[in-house]
Design an enzyme around this catalytic site. Structure first.
Site, short mmCIF file in Angstrom:
data_model
loop_
_atom_site.label_atom_id
_atom_site.label_comp_id
_atom_site.label_asym_id
_atom_site.label_seq_id
_atom_site.Cartn_x
_atom_site.Cartn_y
_atom_site.Cartn_z
N SER A 162 1.20 6.92 9.32
CA SER A 162 1.56 5.74 9.24
C SER A 162 2.98 5.67 10.15
CB SER A 162 2.03 5.33 7.84
OG SER A 162 3.24 4.52 7.89
N GLU A 165 5.51 4.52 9.41
CA GLU A 165 6.59 4.95 8.32
C GLU A 165 7.14 6.19 8.80
OE1 GLU A 165 8.36 3.28 5.46
OE2 GLU A 165 7.76 1.59 6.89
N TYR A 186 6.89 8.01 0.31
CA TYR A 186 5.66 7.84 0.92
C TYR A 186 5.64 8.36 2.27
CZ TYR A 186 2.31 5.08 3.54
OH TYR A 186 1.19 4.63 4.40
P1 NAP Z 1 -4.41 -0.05 0.31
O1 NAP Z 1 -5.10 -1.42 0.48
O2 NAP Z 1 -3.24 0.29 -0.54
O3 NAP Z 1 -5.71 0.92 -0.14
C1 NAP Z 1 -5.44 2.48 -0.61
C2 NAP Z 1 -6.67 2.84 -1.17
O4 NAP Z 1 -6.53 4.03 -1.84
C3 NAP Z 1 -7.25 2.07 -2.19
O5 NAP Z 1 -8.84 2.01 -2.18
C4 NAP Z 1 -7.11 2.76 -3.64
O6 NAP Z 1 -7.84 2.67 -4.53
C5 NAP Z 1 -6.95 4.23 -3.11
N1 NAP Z 1 -6.36 5.19 -3.69
C6 NAP Z 1 -5.20 5.06 -4.37
N2 NAP Z 1 -4.87 6.00 -5.05
C7 NAP Z 1 -5.93 6.73 -4.99
C8 NAP Z 1 -6.46 7.84 -5.86
N3 NAP Z 1 -5.37 8.87 -6.63
N4 NAP Z 1 -7.70 8.36 -5.83
C9 NAP Z 1 -8.49 7.90 -4.91
N5 NAP Z 1 -8.25 7.04 -4.30
C10 NAP Z 1 -6.77 6.31 -4.31
O7 NAP Z 1 -4.12 0.57 1.69
P2 NAP Z 1 -4.67 0.16 3.08
O8 NAP Z 1 -3.40 -1.03 3.53
O9 NAP Z 1 -6.12 -0.28 3.32
O10 NAP Z 1 -4.01 1.25 4.16
C11 NAP Z 1 -5.19 2.34 4.24
C12 NAP Z 1 -4.48 3.63 4.52
O11 NAP Z 1 -3.80 3.44 5.55
C13 NAP Z 1 -3.51 4.32 3.54
O12 NAP Z 1 -3.53 5.49 3.54
C14 NAP Z 1 -2.40 3.75 3.89
O13 NAP Z 1 -1.16 4.33 3.48
C15 NAP Z 1 -2.54 3.97 5.53
N6 NAP Z 1 -1.75 2.96 6.39
C16 NAP Z 1 -1.60 1.54 5.96
C17 NAP Z 1 -0.99 0.88 7.12
C18 NAP Z 1 -0.92 -0.50 6.76
O14 NAP Z 1 -0.25 -1.44 7.43
N7 NAP Z 1 -2.00 -1.34 6.03
C19 NAP Z 1 -0.50 1.40 8.02
C20 NAP Z 1 -0.29 2.65 8.21
C21 NAP Z 1 -0.83 3.62 7.69
P3 NAP Z 1 -7.58 1.57 -5.49
O15 NAP Z 1 -8.40 0.11 -5.03
O16 NAP Z 1 -8.45 1.80 -6.86
O17 NAP Z 1 -6.20 1.06 -5.85
O1 F7E Z 2 7.43 -4.22 3.57
C1 F7E Z 2 10.72 -6.06 3.56
C2 F7E Z 2 10.75 -4.27 3.20
O2 F7E Z 2 5.88 -3.50 1.87
C3 F7E Z 2 7.56 -4.42 5.15
C4 F7E Z 2 2.29 -0.21 4.15
O3 F7E Z 2 1.06 -0.59 4.37
O4 F7E Z 2 3.10 -0.74 6.28
C5 F7E Z 2 3.42 -0.94 4.99
O5 F7E Z 2 4.55 -0.46 4.48
C6 F7E Z 2 9.20 -4.91 5.00
C7 F7E Z 2 10.09 -3.82 4.56
O6 F7E Z 2 5.18 -2.61 4.25
C8 F7E Z 2 9.96 -7.73 0.57
O7 F7E Z 2 11.85 -4.24 2.88
C9 F7E Z 2 11.29 -7.96 2.38
O8 F7E Z 2 11.24 -3.59 5.30
O9 F7E Z 2 5.12 -5.15 3.50
P1 F7E Z 2 5.87 -4.10 3.42
P2 F7E Z 2 6.04 -1.32 4.64
O10 F7E Z 2 6.87 -1.05 3.56
O11 F7E Z 2 6.28 -1.49 5.99
C10 F7E Z 2 3.40 0.92 6.64
C11 F7E Z 2 2.89 1.04 8.03
C12 F7E Z 2 2.44 1.67 5.72
O12 F7E Z 2 1.86 2.73 6.00
C13 F7E Z 2 2.41 1.47 4.38
O13 F7E Z 2 1.55 1.88 3.54
O14 F7E Z 2 9.38 -6.01 4.29
N1 F7E Z 2 10.63 -7.15 2.32
N2 F7E Z 2 11.33 -8.33 0.92
C14 F7E Z 2 9.84 -6.72 1.32
N3 F7E Z 2 8.71 -6.23 1.37
C15 F7E Z 2 7.96 -6.05 -0.16
N4 F7E Z 2 6.94 -5.44 -0.06
N5 F7E Z 2 8.21 -7.04 -0.99
C16 F7E Z 2 9.39 -7.83 -0.77
O15 F7E Z 2 9.64 -9.02 -1.68
#
Ligand code: NAP
Ligand code: F7E
Length: 337
Positions: A130, A132, A153
């Site tokens: 990520s 992050e 995270y």
């Molecule tokens: P998501 O919607 O939060 O999905 C996470 C998945 O992991 C869900 O299927 C969840 O199951 C499963 N999971 C959580 N805890 C688990 C456990 N203890 N055992 C088995 N499965 C578990 O995340 P996403 O947005 O699709 O992202 C996919 C991956 O890419 C994640 O690793 C995330 O950290 C990473 N990532 C995401 C982004 C982004 O912007 N979306 C960017 C960079 C990296 P449930 O449905 O049961 O909760």
């Molecule tokens: O926050 C700000 C918050 O929770 C984005 C995950 O998929 O992307 C995701 O992480 C920004 C942050 O995503 C609210 O402070 C303001 O600066 O949508 P987010 P994230 O933290 O960037 C990365 C790449 C991953 O890997 C992660 O798994 O938005 N923000 N107000 C807020 N964020 C949330 N959630 N809620 C608010 O009310």
């Protein structure tokens, strides 16, 4: 037939990736958690009862906290490709449950890699790394930017990143990291900021909600479209040489910009309905992320296909439709309809 195993198949990315792999003719296996209510809603379009003919999608109960189950499943399935997407993926929540996040998001990757070694098979391995991990490193961030994680995270993801690199170097595994910047879609979890905004503004317009409470509106992110990004995962795994790739649009916008675009599309003045609630601030914020995906473009031929404005419209329109489907007769429309 190529067999893929996806952890996190019920999540946003897992569901898109499963669809894309099935369309390519794969047999797809997914790990799901036991839950007291259905957690497979995102798979509704592709799931078929296993008693039907020609089923290509198989779901297995497992948890990333339980290694013995992972070893047994990987041995039984014998996948050609493993996409490890499962994680506790919410950054803000990781400050509340750091131990659990480290275990599932960090140790979960080690458990998967060790399960593959125990099964004595050599599938290609994709680690969902990520942006992050870059944390406070200033943009633009690329493969050579040093990590400075700012949340439990992100610390856990740095562990997973280096574990994939280490297993590649130590055991010759075809293990790759996709360092994906934020990617969103109508299937985005409702508590991530983009979806929280589109869903709430649509409900406010329909008179079902009065206020939207948010945290830091000045945070900046590089937001892309999830199906483009899951396509990149597949391209990374197909590459002859394993490696680490930044996947991003290269465009950066603030949360405020997202509110402006969504508000404009719906014809709502968001400033009248949004209030700041410090509960949503993070103990340490990541101020600005913007990725340089030159390597992915040059080596994989990957490019994003959806712009920021298009992404906002896709998400708003999908939430309008979802609400209208839930409440037939409601007179709500996106501006362009
Ligand atoms: P998501 O919607 O939060 O999905 C996470 C998945 O992991 C869900 O299927 C969840 O199951 C499963 N999971 C959580 N805890 C688990 C456990 N203890 N055992 C088995 N499965 C578990 O995340 P996403 O947005 O699709 O992202 C996919 C991956 O890419 C994640 O690793 C995330 O950290 C990473 N990532 C995401 C982004 C982004 O912007 N979306 C960017 C960079 C990296 P449930 O449905 O049961 O909760
Ligand atoms: O926050 C700000 C918050 O929770 C984005 C995950 O998929 O992307 C995701 O992480 C920004 C942050 O995503 C609210 O402070 C303001 O600066 O949508 P987010 P994230 O933290 O960037 C990365 C790449 C991953 O890997 C992660 O798994 O938005 N923000 N107000 C807020 N964020 C949330 N959630 N809620 C608010 O009310």
């Amino acid at each position: 037939m190529t067999k893929a195993l996806i952890t996190g198949i019920t999540g946003q990315d897992g569901s898109y990736l499963a669809e894309q792999l099935l369309a390519r003719g794969y047999e797809v296996h997914g790990l799901i958690r036991r839950s007291s209510s259905f957690n497979t809603g995102r798979l509704a379009d592709i799931y078929r009862d296993r008693h039907e003919n020609d089923v290509k999608l198989f779901l297995h109960h497992a948890d990333l906290a339980e290694s013995s189950r992972l070893v047994r499943l990987i041995y039984e399935i014998q996948p050609d490709e493993v996409y490890h997407l499962g994680a506790q993926s919410h950054v803000r929540v990781s400050f509340d449950i750091p131990e659990y996040t480290m275990d599932v998001t960090g140790m979960g990757t080690i458990r998967m890699l060790e399960a593959i070694r125990d099964a004595q098979i050599t599938p290609r391995f994709y680690q969902a790394s990520s942006s992050e991990m870059f944390g406070s490193a200033p943009p633009p961030q690329g493969e050579n930017t040093p990590f400075h994680p700012r949340s439990p995270y992100a610390v856990a993801k740095v562990m997973g990143f280096w574990a994939a690199v280490n297993y590649r170097e130590s055991y010759g595994m075809h293990a790759s990291n996709g360092i994906l910047f934020n990617h969103e879609s109508p299937r985005r979890g409702e508590t991530f900021v983009t979806r929280k905004i589109t869903r709430a503004l649509v409900r406010i317009q329909a008179g079902l909600q009065e206020k939207l409470y948010l945290g830091n509106l000045d945070a900046k992110r590089d937001w892309g479209y999830a199906p483009d990004f899951t396509e990149a995962m597949w391209m990374i795994v197909q590459h002859d040489e394993p490696g680490d790739y930044v996947i991003a649009t290269g465009e950066m916008h603030s949360v405020r910009d997202f509110l402006n675009a969504a508000g404009e599309h719906l014809g709502i003045d968001w400033e009248k309905v949004v209030e700041i609630d410090p509960t949503y601030y993070r103990a340490a914020e990541v101020d600005a992320l913007c990725g340089d995906a030159t390597k992915a473009r040059e080596e994989l031929g990957w490019e994003p296909t959806v712009t920021f404005d298009e992404l906002v419209k896709i998400m708003v329109d999908a939430d309008v439709k979802q609400l209208a489907d839930e409440r037939p007769g409601l007179n709500i429309r996106a501006e362009n309809e």
